[in-house]
Design an enzyme around this catalytic site. Structure first.
Site, PDB file in Angstrom:
ATOM      1  N   ARG A 287       0.860  -1.189   0.000  1.00  0.00           N
ATOM      2  CA  ARG A 287       0.000   0.000   0.000  1.00  0.00           C
ATOM      3  C   ARG A 287       0.891   1.233   0.000  1.00  0.00           C
ATOM      4  O   ARG A 287       1.325   1.707   1.044  1.00  0.00           O
ATOM      5  CB  ARG A 287      -0.901  -0.008   1.244  1.00  0.00           C
ATOM      6  CG  ARG A 287      -2.112   0.940   1.132  1.00  0.00           C
ATOM      7  CD  ARG A 287      -2.707   1.204   2.500  1.00  0.00           C
ATOM      8  NE  ARG A 287      -1.872   2.101   3.265  1.00  0.00           N
ATOM      9  CZ  ARG A 287      -1.785   2.119   4.604  1.00  0.00           C
ATOM     10  NH1 ARG A 287      -2.480   1.279   5.333  1.00  0.00           N
ATOM     11  NH2 ARG A 287      -0.981   2.984   5.217  1.00  0.00           N
ATOM     12  N   HIS A 291      -3.712   4.852   4.051  1.00  0.00           N
ATOM     13  CA  HIS A 291      -4.898   3.981   4.060  1.00  0.00           C
ATOM     14  C   HIS A 291      -6.074   4.662   3.354  1.00  0.00           C
ATOM     15  O   HIS A 291      -6.771   4.059   2.552  1.00  0.00           O
ATOM     16  CB  HIS A 291      -5.287   3.635   5.505  1.00  0.00           C
ATOM     17  CG  HIS A 291      -6.587   2.910   5.595  1.00  0.00           C
ATOM     18  ND1 HIS A 291      -6.737   1.594   5.198  1.00  0.00           N
ATOM     19  CD2 HIS A 291      -7.823   3.328   5.985  1.00  0.00           C
ATOM     20  CE1 HIS A 291      -8.005   1.238   5.364  1.00  0.00           C
ATOM     21  NE2 HIS A 291      -8.667   2.268   5.828  1.00  0.00           N
ATOM     22  N   TYR A 300       3.371   6.049  11.540  1.00  0.00           N
ATOM     23  CA  TYR A 300       3.515   4.679  12.062  1.00  0.00           C
ATOM     24  C   TYR A 300       4.386   3.757  11.211  1.00  0.00           C
ATOM     25  O   TYR A 300       4.537   2.595  11.542  1.00  0.00           O
ATOM     26  CB  TYR A 300       2.136   4.049  12.292  1.00  0.00           C
ATOM     27  CG  TYR A 300       1.224   4.033  11.065  1.00  0.00           C
ATOM     28  CD1 TYR A 300       1.413   3.108  10.040  1.00  0.00           C
ATOM     29  CD2 TYR A 300       0.165   4.931  10.953  1.00  0.00           C
ATOM     30  CE1 TYR A 300       0.580   3.081   8.937  1.00  0.00           C
ATOM     31  CE2 TYR A 300      -0.678   4.916   9.845  1.00  0.00           C
ATOM     32  CZ  TYR A 300      -0.473   3.983   8.843  1.00  0.00           C
ATOM     33  OH  TYR A 300      -1.289   3.959   7.742  1.00  0.00           O
TER      34      TYR A 300
END
Ligand SMILES: Cc1ncc(C[n+]2csc(CCOP(=O)(O)OP(=O)(O)O)c2C)c(N)n1
Ligand SMILES: [Mg+2]
Length: 383
Positions: A287, A291, A300
């Protein structure tokens, strides 16, 4: 206690031709990683694979469309013109390769990032964008989240937003196909790596294995579920290996190699349509984007890894090299095509942005044959 049988693992990545891969052991298929193209866009086994030029170009165009649409939609979100968006950046090969392996009569049950498969199968830009604006032209009358499109014409089922709930839907639809019979169709259902940790994954895989329904379940393993990395998602070495416990043939392929994705998915869809049962496929990808438009992954994860996937493993660059090496793609024509498609996207946005929101009364439509008194009262109150 009976000794647990340790699967024999292949030592390296599986890069052989399709038929060799498919006749290897169950464990090899589920632990290996089927590739046809290297990261650099070179054919891994150049001698034994005929690739159709027209299809190769179509796959490339399908991926480009997603990238162009996603970039425009993200820009609209940043400008405050739409509320929310989730891109498929870096995952275009998994989406398009799978869609290209489907026939018009097949059904597609998406998870989070398969809108490009809808576009590939005939969902129009106008219908897609109307659903993102949630305007009066939106077939779901503005009731869905953006990025949850559907299209009746192409059997593209609207996504349920609950992670993993789509997998039993796909298996259930395939079960219906089997009971009804005679359709020679299959159902392709998607999930993310995060989806494989939910109970529905077990329920769906188990039912698919027992009832041998014509389903192809595809996990886009993009290695993140919002902020949860793959290593915290599962202790299993691969996701594909999980399917074997349910008696479902399980394959693993390089999700950024559109040719490999297409080949593996075509094998699985043909098998399902023949009545030879379900297949579980893990497509390894990354990815590259956040998100969604509401997320900041730099908080993160190590974005230098993301950068590596973006620059060195990009599925579009890879296919571009593959096509250019064969003289199948002219750089100027390609640029002109991209400009033209972007103009089509901008024109569709302009058309859809003009359209008003759905009428307020539509909130009480479609549930009861006759709108009951209490809903009429509530509607009057809002009005
Ligand atoms: C049952 C449920 N739990 C949590 C959420 C919130 N949520 C939305 S997407 C997501 C992560 C999904 O990750 P993955 O399945 O890997 O798909 P990806 O976003 O990577 O495509 C979560 C936890 C949800 N929608 N449904
Ligand atoms: Mg994921």
């Amino acid at each position: 206690m009976a000794e647990v049988r340790k699967p024999t693992r292949p030592t390296g990545q599986f890069v052989g031709p399709k038929y060799e891969y498919l006749t290897s052991s169950d464990e090899e298929k589920a632990f290996g990683l089927f590739q046809l193209m290297s990261d650099e866009g070179k054919l891994v086994h150049s001698t034994d694979h005929a690739i159709d030029k027209q299809l190769a170009l179509q796959l490339y165009r399908g991926m480009q469309k997603i990238r162009i649409v996603d970039a425009r939609m993200m820009a609209l979100q940043r400008q405050g013109r739409i509320g929310f968006y989730g891109e498929a950046l870096g995952q275009e090969a998994a989406v398009v390769g799978a869609a290209a392996a489907m026939q018009p009569q097949d059904w597609l049950i998406p998870a989070l990032r398969e809108a490009g498969a809808g576009l590939y199968r005939g969902l129009t830009l106008d219908s897609y964008i109307a659903q993102i604006f949630g305007n009066a032209a939106d077939v779901t009358k503005g009731r869905q989240m953006p990025c949850h499109p559907c299209d009746k014409e192409t059997n593209y089922v609207v996504m349920s937003s609950c992670v993993s709930s789509q997998i039993p839907h796909a298996v259930g639809i395939a079960w219906g196909m089997k009971i009804k019979g005679g359709s020679e169709a299959c159902c392709v259902g998607f999930m993310g790596d995060g989806g494989t940790s939910e109970g529905e994954f077990h329920v769906a895989l188990n039912f698919a294995g027992v009832s041998k329904v014509p389903v192809v379940l595809i996990c886009q393993n993009n290695q993140w579920a919002i902020s949860t990395p793959g290593k915290k998602q599962t202790a299993s070495e691969t996701i594909a290996i999980k399917g074997l416990g349910y008696g479902v043939e399980s394959l693993r392929a390089d999700g950024n190699d559109v040719l490999a994705v297409y080949e593996i998915c075509r094998y699985a869809t043909e098998k399902a349509r023949r009545g030879d049962g379900p297949t579980f496929i893990e497509l390894l990808t990354y990815r590259v984007s956040a998100h969604s438009s509401s997320d900041d992954p730099s908080r993160y994860r190590d974005e230098s890894i993301t950068e590596d996937w973006k620059t060195n493993k990009d599925p579009l660059k890879r296919m571009n090299t593959f096509l250019s090496d064969r003289g199948w793609l002219d750089a100027d024509e390609d640029l002109a095509w991209q400009k033209d498609y972007e103009a089509q996207v901008r024109a569709a946005i302009a058309r859809q942005e003009e359209i008003a929101q759905p009428r307020l009364e539509t909130i009480v439509d479609d549930v009861f044959e006759e709108v009951p008194w209490h809903l009429k009262e509530q509607l009057a109150e809002i009005q």
